[in-house]
Motif scaffolding. Sequence first.
Motif, PDB file in Angstrom:
ATOM      1  N   CYS A   1       9.747-155.622 -44.484  1.00 13.06           N
ATOM      2  CA  CYS A   1       9.891-154.728 -45.694  1.00 13.06           C
ATOM      3  C   CYS A   1      10.889-155.468 -46.794  1.00 13.06           C
ATOM      4  N   THR A   2      12.046-156.151 -46.283  1.00 16.87           N
ATOM      5  CA  THR A   2      12.763-156.906 -47.107  1.00 16.87           C
ATOM      6  C   THR A   2      11.955-158.040 -47.729  1.00 16.87           C
ATOM      7  N   PHE A   3      11.070-158.759 -46.950  1.00 17.26           N
ATOM      8  CA  PHE A   3      10.528-160.014 -47.739  1.00 17.26           C
ATOM      9  C   PHE A   3       9.481-159.208 -48.842  1.00 17.26           C
ATOM     10  N   ILE A   4       8.562-158.398 -48.540  1.00 18.41           N
ATOM     11  CA  ILE A   4       7.576-157.777 -49.209  1.00 18.41           C
ATOM     12  C   ILE A   4       8.356-157.206 -50.429  1.00 18.41           C
ATOM     13  N   GLY A   5       9.428-156.470 -50.290  1.00 16.90           N
ATOM     14  CA  GLY A   5      10.102-155.891 -51.504  1.00 16.90           C
ATOM     15  C   GLY A   5      10.700-157.097 -52.142  1.00 16.90           C
ATOM     16  N   SER A   6      11.170-158.306 -51.700  1.00 22.97           N
ATOM     17  CA  SER A   6      11.877-159.201 -52.470  1.00 22.97           C
ATOM     18  C   SER A   6      10.622-159.886 -53.405  1.00 22.97           C
ATOM     19  N   SER A   7       9.446-160.113 -52.706  1.00 20.94           N
ATOM     20  CA  SER A   7       8.528-160.646 -53.533  1.00 20.94           C
ATOM     21  C   SER A   7       7.699-159.708 -54.622  1.00 20.94           C
ATOM     22  N   VAL A   8       7.925-158.584 -54.212  1.00 23.68           N
ATOM     23  CA  VAL A   8       7.407-157.519 -55.301  1.00 23.68           C
ATOM     24  C   VAL A   8       8.379-157.616 -56.563  1.00 23.68           C
ATOM     25  N   LEU A   9       9.695-157.347 -56.243  1.00 29.40           N
ATOM     26  CA  LEU A   9      10.613-157.484 -57.126  1.00 29.40           C
ATOM     27  C   LEU A   9      10.829-158.486 -58.175  1.00 29.40           C
ATOM     28  N   SER A  10      10.482-159.803 -57.311  1.00 28.02           N
ATOM     29  CA  SER A  10      10.338-161.039 -58.240  1.00 28.02           C
ATOM     30  C   SER A  10       9.208-161.501 -58.983  1.00 28.02           C
ATOM     31  N   LYS A  11       8.083-160.856 -58.568  1.00 25.26           N
ATOM     32  CA  LYS A  11       6.725-160.727 -58.858  1.00 25.26           C
ATOM     33  C   LYS A  11       6.326-162.472 -58.305  1.00 25.26           C
ATOM     34  N   SER A  12       6.742-162.764 -57.156  1.00 26.59           N
ATOM     35  CA  SER A  12       6.654-164.097 -56.698  1.00 26.59           C
ATOM     36  C   SER A  12       5.313-164.100 -55.625  1.00 26.59           C
ATOM     37  N   ILE A  13       4.378-164.684 -55.970  1.00 25.91           N
ATOM     38  CA  ILE A  13       3.200-165.092 -55.273  1.00 25.91           C
ATOM     39  C   ILE A  13       3.559-165.817 -54.177  1.00 25.91           C
ATOM     40  N   GLU A  14       4.420-166.897 -54.301  1.00 19.81           N
ATOM     41  CA  GLU A  14       5.268-167.578 -53.130  1.00 19.81           C
ATOM     42  C   GLU A  14       5.607-166.745 -52.052  1.00 19.81           C
TER      43      GLU A  14
ATOM     44  N   PHE B   1      13.261-153.663 -35.704  1.00 18.57           N
ATOM     45  CA  PHE B   1      14.136-154.623 -36.580  1.00 18.57           C
ATOM     46  C   PHE B   1      13.066-155.768 -37.360  1.00 18.57           C
ATOM     47  N   TYR B   2      11.891-155.961 -36.735  1.00 18.99           N
ATOM     48  CA  TYR B   2      11.044-157.070 -37.419  1.00 18.99           C
ATOM     49  C   TYR B   2      10.478-156.289 -38.567  1.00 18.99           C
ATOM     50  N   THR B   3      10.399-154.850 -38.587  1.00 21.69           N
ATOM     51  CA  THR B   3       9.667-153.812 -39.749  1.00 21.69           C
ATOM     52  C   THR B   3      10.743-154.154 -40.867  1.00 21.69           C
ATOM     53  N   GLY B   4      12.074-153.983 -40.623  1.00 17.47           N
ATOM     54  CA  GLY B   4      12.841-154.068 -41.678  1.00 17.47           C
ATOM     55  C   GLY B   4      12.895-155.446 -42.271  1.00 17.47           C
TER      56      GLY B   4
ATOM     57  N   LEU C   1       4.493-150.019 -37.962  1.00 18.75           N
ATOM     58  CA  LEU C   1       4.550-148.902 -38.592  1.00 18.75           C
ATOM     59  C   LEU C   1       4.212-147.639 -37.958  1.00 18.75           C
ATOM     60  N   PRO C   2       4.844-146.366 -38.097  1.00 17.73           N
ATOM     61  CA  PRO C   2       4.537-145.157 -37.348  1.00 17.73           C
ATOM     62  C   PRO C   2       3.144-144.844 -37.312  1.00 17.73           C
ATOM     63  N   SER C   3       2.424-144.381 -36.338  1.00 19.36           N
ATOM     64  CA  SER C   3       1.114-143.840 -36.588  1.00 19.36           C
ATOM     65  C   SER C   3       1.136-142.551 -37.348  1.00 19.36           C
ATOM     66  N   LEU C   4       0.098-142.091 -38.100  1.00 21.92           N
ATOM     67  CA  LEU C   4       0.142-140.940 -38.856  1.00 21.92           C
ATOM     68  C   LEU C   4      -0.240-139.772 -37.992  1.00 21.92           C
ATOM     69  N   GLY C   5       0.549-138.833 -38.414  1.00 23.96           N
ATOM     70  CA  GLY C   5       0.122-137.434 -37.855  1.00 23.96           C
ATOM     71  C   GLY C   5       1.204-137.125 -36.847  1.00 23.96           C
TER      72      GLY C   5
END
Length: 106
Positions: free
Chosen positions: A24-37, A18-21, A80-84
Amino acid sequence: SISSLITTGIYSHIRHPFYTGILCTFIGSSVLSKSIERLLISVFYYITIRNKCIKEEEELLKVYEDQYTNYQSLVKGRFLPSLGYKEKSFPLIDDKGNKTAIGQYQ
């Protein structure tokens, strides 16, 4: 009564989906809006939920004891899931807290 610990589905890969989702929404929003804040808010959110998860896991250890310790050792990823690929096994616990068998999940 205490509910059973969920260790299947997404919980077999990460302990706090739940927290991961939300992160990801927070990070995606900041990337799409190109917002450092917004990116800084995402970092603050990560730090906040990491600390919250540490406290929640301490409580889960008190409630589920060995079952949660085993789960933590099998599912390393908090966000995040462990790799492998690894086949994992864990004790199945019935509603009364009795170990019934060894279950496996991938």
